[in-house]
Write a protein that holds these residues in place. Structure first.
Motif: not given
Length: 391
Positions: A12-16
């Protein structure tokens, strides 16, 4: 949740920072707990206990299943101040019984291959958002299901073991992860080479014959490749020592536990919640004071629960011919008469006339009859007590 869903295991794209939840694709009316996976968990973790005893896989699976909420599809809610993607990946990679990387959600690994998906949301206040999600979850659970829970005072998704306020489910499972053992760093492997062949030796120069070669195999068949010794298994935790209590002593412990669980814990939770509403937690003295009190309360609750589980009730002595646990014995010694009740170590209070059966005086008096003299070794020398009466 604004982002998702994605099948658990897919990147998934959620770096924060933010919150995330794990859910079933549809609610299950019965808990899909995998008894075989639970059995492997028990085998891997030698100290795992259920209500203070080593469980069978069926008994442990049944305890897990008792926390299942049939109407709910959400099985875990989490938050992270760093990377959501990294945390969700850790949750997915976790092995049941390991301490890392995500033991907080490891009950998920007891489920029997049900498809799971993840939702997430980025936020700079992940803990507050997690609070909100858990409150909304608890409010959505039907009262009938709440009453059926082993611990209806704490309503959480199946795999959440404690609330954001630190209040833990009372599930009776202890020693659920392997001990935190940090393996020492392996020294670099030293390989003996013929003189002049050491890595880096210049043409025409002779090497010392020793070179450090890390992570590479020597082609020399004379080099030994003996298998590394296996890491010893962690020692099995010994069974808890029995706690000898009178009926009154047991009642006192149960009353204290009830006070902590039903009065002081909810009051502390309310204090933490009120302090969090004041703002920045880093400079919030009320919040930190409430958290410190919570640490004390939870430690005391765990200690009391352990004592009660290990308790052996000693009935009041009915045979007045010999001193036994529970006896009230009158003795003469050092020119004075004293009366003591022989109790377990947890109830010992010499100032109140209760001495432990394991104390020097208690050990010397046990088994004595009226008229017998008990000799006690003390730091000041020998002291003699004559038994005058046994009640």
């Amino acid at each position: 949740m604004p982002d998702g869903p994605a099948l658990l295991g897919r990147p998934i794209r959620a770096a924060g920072p933010g919150v995330y939840l794990i859910e079933l694709t549809a609610p299950h009316t019965t808990a899909p707990v995998d008894v075989a996976a639970v059995g492997r968990w028990i085998e891997r973790v030698p100290n795992l206990s259920l209500d203070g005893a080593r469980p069978t896989s069926k008994a442990l699976a049944a305890r897990l299943a008792s926390f299942w909420l049939p109407s709910q599809s959400v099985v875990y809610v989490g938050s992270t101040p760093s990377s959501i993607a990294t945390r969700v990946d850790a949750l997915n990679r976790h092995v049941l019984g390991d301490r890392r990387p995500h033991a907080a959600s490891q009950w998920l690994k007891s489920l029997a291959g049900v498809p799971l998906r993840v939702w997430w949301a980025s936020t700079s206040a992940p803990e507050e958002y997690e609070d909100g999600l858990l409150e909304a979850f608890a409010a959505a659970v039907p009262p009938l299901e709440v009453r059926a829970l082993p611990d209806p005072e704490i309503v959480l998704p199946f795999a959440n073991l404690r609330s954001t306020l630190g209040v833990a489910k009372r599930h009776g499972i202890t020693g659920a992860v392997l001990p935190d053992e940090t393996a020492p760093a392996s020294p670099p492997r030293v390989v003996q080479l013929p003189p002049g062949d050491a890595e880096g030796a210049r043409a025409g120069e002779k090497g010392t014959g020793t070179a450090r070669r890390v992570g590479r195999r020597s082609p020399d068949p004379a080099v030994s490749h003996a298998p590394r010794p296996r890491k010893p298994s962690p020692p099995t935790r010994p069974a808890p020592e029995p706690v000898y209590l009178s009926a009154d002593g047991m009642a006192r412990l149960e009353a204290e536990l009830d006070e902590l669980v039903r009065v002081r814990r909810p009051r502390n939770v309310a204090s933490i919640r009120a302090a969090k509403e004041l703002g920045d937690l880093r400079e919030n003295a009320d919040y930190h004071a409430a958290r410190e009190e919570q640490s004390f309360l939870e430690g005391r609750i765990q200690a009391l629960e352990a004592r009660i589980r290990a308790a052996v009730i000693v009935p009041a002595a009915t045979d007045s011919s010999r001193v036994a646990m529970g006896s009230r014995v009158v003795v003469e010694g050092d020119g004075q008469r004293q009366a003591w009740t022989i109790v377990g170590s947890d109830e010992s209070d010499p100032a109140a006339g209760r001495i432990s059966h394991a104390s020097p005086v208690g050990r010397a008096l046990l088994g004595r009859s009226v008229g017998d003299v008990a000799v006690v070794q003390t730091p000041r020398g020998e002291t003699s007590y004559r038994v005058v009466a046994i009640e």
